[in-house]
Design a protein around this motif. Structure first.
Motif, PDB file in Angstrom:
ATOM      1  N   ARG A 120       0.866  -1.185   0.000  1.00 47.43           N
ATOM      2  CA  ARG A 120       0.000   0.000   0.000  1.00 47.43           C
ATOM      3  C   ARG A 120       0.896   1.226   0.000  1.00 47.43           C
ATOM      4  O   ARG A 120       1.761   1.371   0.876  1.00 47.43           O
ATOM      5  N   LEU A 121       0.720   2.088  -0.974  1.00 49.83           N
ATOM      6  CA  LEU A 121       1.507   3.306  -1.081  1.00 49.83           C
ATOM      7  C   LEU A 121       1.048   4.298  -0.019  1.00 49.83           C
ATOM      8  O   LEU A 121      -0.137   4.629   0.058  1.00 49.83           O
ATOM      9  N   LEU A 122       1.979   4.754   0.827  1.00 51.39           N
ATOM     10  CA  LEU A 122       1.650   5.718   1.869  1.00 51.39           C
ATOM     11  C   LEU A 122       1.992   7.144   1.456  1.00 51.39           C
ATOM     12  O   LEU A 122       1.200   8.046   1.612  1.00 51.39           O
ATOM     13  N   TRP A 123       3.215   7.345   0.952  1.00 46.22           N
ATOM     14  CA  TRP A 123       3.580   8.650   0.411  1.00 46.22           C
ATOM     15  C   TRP A 123       4.793   8.512  -0.484  1.00 46.22           C
ATOM     16  O   TRP A 123       5.530   7.541  -0.424  1.00 46.22           O
ATOM     17  N   VAL A 124       4.975   9.511  -1.351  1.00 52.70           N
ATOM     18  CA  VAL A 124       6.112   9.572  -2.271  1.00 52.70           C
ATOM     19  C   VAL A 124       7.066  10.632  -1.746  1.00 52.70           C
ATOM     20  O   VAL A 124       6.664  11.753  -1.443  1.00 52.70           O
ATOM     21  N   ASN A 125       8.341  10.253  -1.622  1.00 52.05           N
ATOM     22  CA  ASN A 125       9.378  11.191  -1.164  1.00 52.05           C
ATOM     23  C   ASN A 125      10.012  11.967  -2.308  1.00 52.05           C
ATOM     24  O   ASN A 125      10.398  13.118  -2.142  1.00 52.05           O
ATOM     25  N   ASP A 126      10.169  11.315  -3.453  1.00 58.80           N
ATOM     26  CA  ASP A 126      10.921  11.936  -4.542  1.00 58.80           C
ATOM     27  C   ASP A 126      10.390  11.407  -5.864  1.00 58.80           C
ATOM     28  O   ASP A 126      10.075  10.214  -5.986  1.00 58.80           O
ATOM     29  N   ASP A 177      10.123  11.830 -13.451  1.00 62.09           N
ATOM     30  CA  ASP A 177       9.592  10.966 -14.511  1.00 62.09           C
ATOM     31  C   ASP A 177       9.108   9.628 -13.947  1.00 62.09           C
ATOM     32  O   ASP A 177       9.086   8.619 -14.633  1.00 62.09           O
ATOM     33  N   GLY A 178       8.790   9.617 -12.713  1.00 65.07           N
ATOM     34  CA  GLY A 178       8.347   8.423 -11.997  1.00 65.07           C
ATOM     35  C   GLY A 178       8.884   8.488 -10.589  1.00 65.07           C
ATOM     36  O   GLY A 178       9.792   9.272 -10.290  1.00 65.07           O
ATOM     37  N   PRO A 179       8.324   7.689  -9.691  1.00 71.23           N
ATOM     38  CA  PRO A 179       8.788   7.749  -8.307  1.00 71.23           C
ATOM     39  C   PRO A 179      10.202   7.202  -8.148  1.00 71.23           C
ATOM     40  O   PRO A 179      10.518   6.125  -8.637  1.00 71.23           O
ATOM     41  N   LEU A 180      11.035   7.977  -7.497  1.00 71.99           N
ATOM     42  CA  LEU A 180      12.391   7.546  -7.182  1.00 71.99           C
ATOM     43  C   LEU A 180      12.425   6.904  -5.804  1.00 71.99           C
ATOM     44  O   LEU A 180      13.237   6.017  -5.551  1.00 71.99           O
ATOM     45  N   GLU A 181      11.513   7.374  -4.940  1.00 69.48           N
ATOM     46  CA  GLU A 181      11.508   6.900  -3.565  1.00 69.48           C
ATOM     47  C   GLU A 181      10.126   7.123  -2.970  1.00 69.48           C
ATOM     48  O   GLU A 181       9.495   8.147  -3.215  1.00 69.48           O
ATOM     49  N   ALA A 182       9.658   6.145  -2.195  1.00 66.23           N
ATOM     50  CA  ALA A 182       8.341   6.245  -1.566  1.00 66.23           C
ATOM     51  C   ALA A 182       8.340   5.429  -0.278  1.00 66.23           C
ATOM     52  O   ALA A 182       9.245   4.632  -0.029  1.00 66.23           O
ATOM     53  N   VAL A 183       7.302   5.624   0.502  1.00 64.08           N
ATOM     54  CA  VAL A 183       7.084   4.824   1.701  1.00 64.08           C
ATOM     55  C   VAL A 183       5.842   3.975   1.446  1.00 64.08           C
ATOM     56  O   VAL A 183       4.817   4.486   0.990  1.00 64.08           O
ATOM     57  N   VAL A 184       5.976   2.681   1.708  1.00 68.30           N
ATOM     58  CA  VAL A 184       4.884   1.742   1.485  1.00 68.30           C
ATOM     59  C   VAL A 184       4.644   0.938   2.751  1.00 68.30           C
ATOM     60  O   VAL A 184       5.483   0.909   3.650  1.00 68.30           O
ATOM     61  N   GLU A 185       3.506   0.276   2.782  1.00 66.18           N
ATOM     62  CA  GLU A 185       3.224  -0.677   3.848  1.00 66.18           C
ATOM     63  C   GLU A 185       3.186  -2.069   3.232  1.00 66.18           C
ATOM     64  O   GLU A 185       2.555  -2.278   2.193  1.00 66.18           O
ATOM     65  N   HIS A 186       3.903  -2.992   3.859  1.00 67.44           N
ATOM     66  CA  HIS A 186       3.936  -4.383   3.407  1.00 67.44           C
ATOM     67  C   HIS A 186       3.747  -5.274   4.623  1.00 67.44           C
ATOM     68  O   HIS A 186       4.543  -5.203   5.570  1.00 67.44           O
ATOM     69  N   ALA A 187       2.705  -6.066   4.606  1.00 67.51           N
ATOM     70  CA  ALA A 187       2.405  -6.983   5.715  1.00 67.51           C
ATOM     71  C   ALA A 187       2.368  -6.246   7.056  1.00 67.51           C
ATOM     72  O   ALA A 187       2.903  -6.717   8.053  1.00 67.51           O
ATOM     73  N   GLY A 188       1.771  -5.062   7.055  1.00 69.99           N
ATOM     74  CA  GLY A 188       1.626  -4.290   8.278  1.00 69.99           C
ATOM     75  C   GLY A 188       2.852  -3.514   8.705  1.00 69.99           C
ATOM     76  O   GLY A 188       2.845  -2.860   9.743  1.00 69.99           O
ATOM     77  N   GLU A 189       3.908  -3.545   7.923  1.00 69.81           N
ATOM     78  CA  GLU A 189       5.164  -2.864   8.269  1.00 69.81           C
ATOM     79  C   GLU A 189       5.470  -1.791   7.234  1.00 69.81           C
ATOM     80  O   GLU A 189       5.409  -2.036   6.035  1.00 69.81           O
ATOM     81  N   ARG A 190       5.824  -0.599   7.719  1.00 65.11           N
ATOM     82  CA  ARG A 190       6.278   0.447   6.788  1.00 65.11           C
ATOM     83  C   ARG A 190       7.667   0.110   6.288  1.00 65.11           C
ATOM     84  O   ARG A 190       8.513  -0.361   7.059  1.00 65.11           O
ATOM     85  N   GLN A 191       7.869   0.352   4.998  1.00 63.39           N
ATOM     86  CA  GLN A 191       9.183   0.131   4.401  1.00 63.39           C
ATOM     87  C   GLN A 191       9.470   1.253   3.412  1.00 63.39           C
ATOM     88  O   GLN A 191       8.557   1.843   2.842  1.00 63.39           O
ATOM     89  N   LEU A 192      10.735   1.526   3.232  1.00 65.47           N
ATOM     90  CA  LEU A 192      11.165   2.525   2.276  1.00 65.47           C
ATOM     91  C   LEU A 192      11.364   1.840   0.932  1.00 65.47           C
ATOM     92  O   LEU A 192      12.050   0.820   0.845  1.00 65.47           O
ATOM     93  N   MET A 193      10.764   2.381  -0.112  1.00 64.58           N
ATOM     94  CA  MET A 193      10.858   1.817  -1.457  1.00 64.58           C
ATOM     95  C   MET A 193      11.712   2.773  -2.301  1.00 64.58           C
ATOM     96  O   MET A 193      11.349   3.931  -2.486  1.00 64.58           O
ATOM     97  N   VAL A 194      12.855   2.275  -2.776  1.00 61.25           N
ATOM     98  CA  VAL A 194      13.831   3.116  -3.469  1.00 61.25           C
ATOM     99  C   VAL A 194      14.095   2.540  -4.860  1.00 61.25           C
ATOM    100  O   VAL A 194      14.249   1.325  -5.016  1.00 61.25           O
ATOM    101  N   LEU A 195      14.164   3.418  -5.846  1.00 67.04           N
ATOM    102  CA  LEU A 195      14.482   2.983  -7.205  1.00 67.04           C
ATOM    103  C   LEU A 195      15.792   2.199  -7.190  1.00 67.04           C
ATOM    104  O   LEU A 195      16.779   2.631  -6.577  1.00 67.04           O
ATOM    105  N   HIS A 196      15.792   1.063  -7.857  1.00 65.49           N
ATOM    106  CA  HIS A 196      16.974   0.200  -7.914  1.00 65.49           C
ATOM    107  C   HIS A 196      18.159   0.976  -8.463  1.00 65.49           C
ATOM    108  O   HIS A 196      18.016   1.785  -9.394  1.00 65.49           O
TER     109      HIS A 196
END
Length: 133
Positions: free
Chosen positions: A18-24, A27-46
């Motif tokens: 679940r997408l919580l917010w986008v940090n950066d 031309d597409g999200p470079l970094e965002a905060v998501v929820e996975h299995a009840g845990e917040r995680q930082l999602m960063v472009l590879h």
């Protein structure tokens, strides 16, 4: 961020997140905060991906320490206060945006932010599609 070997991580379905917010964004999200299995995680472009080429984007999910989350929350609150809520998806009811934005009050200190070090954070999966919010 150093490149992470995706072959040793599980590929996650965007529906598992679940997408919580986008940090950066560029031309597409470079970094965002998501929820996975009840845990917040930082999602960063590879590290090997670039948003401006024609290959699909891939993002790595990282677990952060409580100290790192405190820092993320501080920056996110500053963004909401001075820039707005347009990249926020975590509120039940979106708060009213401030009438007068002074984005400089966020971006000037953010430009001086101590770079985040993710090499010590646990990479726990990756996705190649953006999750819904």
């Amino acid at each position: 961020m150093a490149a992470v070997d995706l072959t040793v991580l599980p590929k996650l379905a965007p529906t598992d997140l679940r997408l919580l917010w986008v940090n950066d964004w560029y031309d597409g999200p470079l970094e965002a905060v998501v929820e996975h299995a009840g845990e917040r995680q930082l999602m960063v472009l590879h590290g090997d991906d670039r948003p401006d080429d024609d290959t699909p984007m891939r993002w790595v999910l990282f677990r952060l320490t409580s100290e790192q989350w405190s820092e993320e929350e501080r920056w996110h609150a500053l963004f909401e206060e001075h820039v707005g809520h347009h990249w926020c998806f975590h509120h039940e009811t979106p708060p009213e945006s401030p009438e007068a934005h002074d984005a400089r009050r966020f971006y000037e200190p953010y430009a001086k932010r101590t770079p985040r070090v993710l090499e010590t954070s646990a990479a726990c999966g990756w996705v190649d599609e953006m999750p819904v919010h």
